[in-house]
Write an enzyme that holds these catalytic residues in place. Structure first.
Site: not given
Ligand code: GLC
Length: 574
Positions: A287, A483
């Site tokens: 991530d 988030e």
């Molecule tokens: C974010 C999320 C993830 C996402 C990634 C790219 O922090 O946790 O779900 O796909 O970054 O944006």
């Protein structure tokens, strides 16, 4: 644990230099690299994070941006094209003009796998039309605590329903054929929805976040899941078994920890459970910035995460530091070249399944398809299909068409509030952020001149009169977020919204309350003030679909995908 390699992959792997192998496992944010550098460093993937949009933000400018990166990568020494990834989690939601579908919690309420597959297919077409062929979706988490800011991204609390709908989403995105059309990404492995309130910590990069967002949030997101093996396997693993069985080509690791052990550095989970036991042969992507959280020593963090089973690293900014660190780790013997080769082979295997290694230019839909009428009609149908009728005293619903109806509330005529998080910008926002049809548009269509829309948020009593508006509809809402921004200990309506409901209730004959939210909210006295309450979740750009069920043009069929904290027993649970 290497899946069998095709001759083409083996040929490329043999030809690649160490630096080309390292470039292939590197994913960089579009804002931190040029197309020329993508070719120069043989980068494997570029992404748009939430809000990572070209300016102006249109389907055509998106297509031009992605085409530039892909064309540059095809001009590298071995011509291996990048994979461009984006969070197309409820439609191609970064793009102004794209069809924005209801978030997964509404689709979980609808419970219709065929609908989910159709939505994913439409999303894949609109995503590919902008050149991007990797959607960081579906989220297959099983949320345990509605205070979590990512609850709306989930299909609900029943692992079987989550597994069924996740498989449908993956099939829709990756396409009907044997190849992969748009790469799906089941996330976030594993038990991201099982974390304990108050356990988030250790994210070194959070300080800049506290400056930006005043320290709110991040209390449970990215926290520690304190669960036993039985719970892990019975609740949180089934959606991944279904995803692997559905042929998902990528899986994203979770920021969170399992019993104090960061998942990104957890070999038992990423390699032994996911790759060996479940037989996952695709690629595991980290991530955003996540490997940085594993250790303050970046060299150690990189080695532990790659060794644990991360194949592609979402750096996402300082790719020079990442690439030099991996080279140093290989040269020092801290990271085995076989692990690097396995990661590269997995990435190339996915690219080959997508037809990216046969040297032929991709045939992609025209950007004109983005936001087309067919997809918007599907989104409108889905908005109604996901709405849950929580209470309906005195049969006020479906709305009568022979009496005036008053409509008010900020969310009644606001596309941004109906779309919620992950819309155009990372956390979403109120306002006309993208074209669409609101609940007000839908009711106007059905009721014509009988709709008395005050449209105001602070309604004064002069505008209300039960003789002129026997029925009132008040739309209340949860402000959008994404988030950990959405981690809130109490999830309840703002007092001003409760006051609005109270005022309208005093001046109409019967009252309907529609809730636009990412999750169940405490409604308190609203339950007593309202003759009917409808959970509309975040229904997307075609919230007119909520009007379709309010007037009875479509029946209410959805059931609660997770418990609503203070709902009176309504029988609406799934
Ligand atoms: C974010 C999320 C993830 C996402 C990634 C790219 O922090 O946790 O779900 O796909 O970054 O944006």
């Amino acid at each position: 644990m290497s899946p069998p390699m095709s001759a083409r992959v083996e040929q490329l792997l043999t030809a690649m230099t160490l630096d080309e192998k390292i470039g292939q496992i590197t994913q960089v944010d579009r804002s931190a690299i040029s197309p020329e550098q993508v070719a120069q460093f043989a980068i494997g993937s570029v992404l748009s994070g939430g809000g990572g949009n070209p300016e102006p933000n249109t389907p055509h400018t998106w297509r031009a941006m992605v085409d530039d990166f892909v064309a540059a990568s095809r001009g590298s020494r071995l011509g291996i094209p990048i994979l461009y990834g984006t969070d197309a989690v409820h439609g191609h939601n970064n793009v102004v003009g794209a069809t924005i579908f209801p978030h997964n919690l509404a689709l979980g309420a609808a419970g219709d796998a065929d609908l989910v597959a159709r939505i994913a297919r439409a999303t894949a077409i609109e995503t590919a039309a902008t050149g991007a062929r990797w959607a960081f979706a579906p989220m297959v988490a099983v949320p345990q605590d509605h205070r979590w800011g990512r609850t709306f991204e989930c299909f609900g609390q029943d692992p079987r329903r989550v597994a069924r709908l996740s498989a449908a989403s993956i099939a829709g995105l990756q396409g009907p054929g044997s190849g992969i059309d748009v790469l799906a990404c089941a996330k976030h492995f594993i038990a991201d929805g099982a974390t304990t309130w108050g356990t988030t910590g250790g994210a070194q990069w959070v300080p800049w976040w506290e400056r930006a967002y005043g320290g709110e949030g991040w209390q449970i997101d990215q926290g520690d899941a304190r669960i036993d093996e039985t719970t892990l396997r019975s609740v949180h693993l089934p959606p991944y078994r279904a995803a692997v069985d559905a042929g998902v080509g990528s899986i994203m690791a979770s920021y969170s920890s399992l019993n104090g052990h960061k998942v990104h550095a957890h070999r038992g989970l990423l390699t032994d459970l996911l790759k060996r036991e479940l037989g996952f042969a695709g690629l595991v992507v980290s991530d955003y910035h996540a490997i940085d959280q594993v250790s303050p020593d970046y060299h150690e963090a990189v080695v532990r995460c790659l060794d644990a089973g991360i194949d592609l690293v979402m750096v996402p900014f300082d790719h020079h530091r990442f690439r030099t660190t991996v080279r140093a780790a290989i040269e020092a013997g801290d990271l085995d070249i076989d692990r690097l080769d396995d990661a590269v082979a997995r990435i190339l295997g996915v690219k080959q399944a997508m037809g990216l290694l046969d040297g032929e230019p991709e045939v992609l839909p025209d950007p004109e398809v983005v936001g087309c009428a067919e997809h918007r009609a599907l989104a409108r149908r889905a908005a109604g299909a996901g709405a849950v009728l929580l209470s309906n005293r005195s049969g006020v619903l479906p709305l009568r068409s022979d009496v005036p109806v008053l409509l008010t509330g900020e969310g009644a005529d606001d596309v941004g509030l109906a779309c919620g998080g992950w819309t155009i910008e990372w956390g979403g926002s109120a306002g006309p952020v993208t074209p669409g049809s609101t609940l007000a548009d839908g009711l106007a269509e059905h009721l014509g001149s009988r709709l008395v829309a005050t449209g105001a948020t602070a309604v004064d009593s002069s505008g209300l009169d039960a003789q002129h508006a026997p029925i009132g509809v008040v739309v209340v809402h949860e402000p959008p977020y994404a988030e950990g921004m959405g981690d809130h200990e109490v999830v309840a309506l703002e007092p001003a919204q409760v006051a609005l409901v109270r005022t309208v209730a005093e001046h109409v004959g019967q009252l309907v309350v529609v809730v636009l939210s990412g999750r169940p909210m405490q409604l308190g006295e609203v339950w007593q003030l309202a003759d009917a309450v409808v959970a509309a979740w975040w229904p997307g750009s075609e919230a007119a679909g909520i009007a379709d069920v309010l007037v009875g043009a479509r029946p209410f069929t959805a059931t609660l995908p997770l418990a609503w904290p203070d709902a009176p027993s309504t029988g609406a649970t799934g």
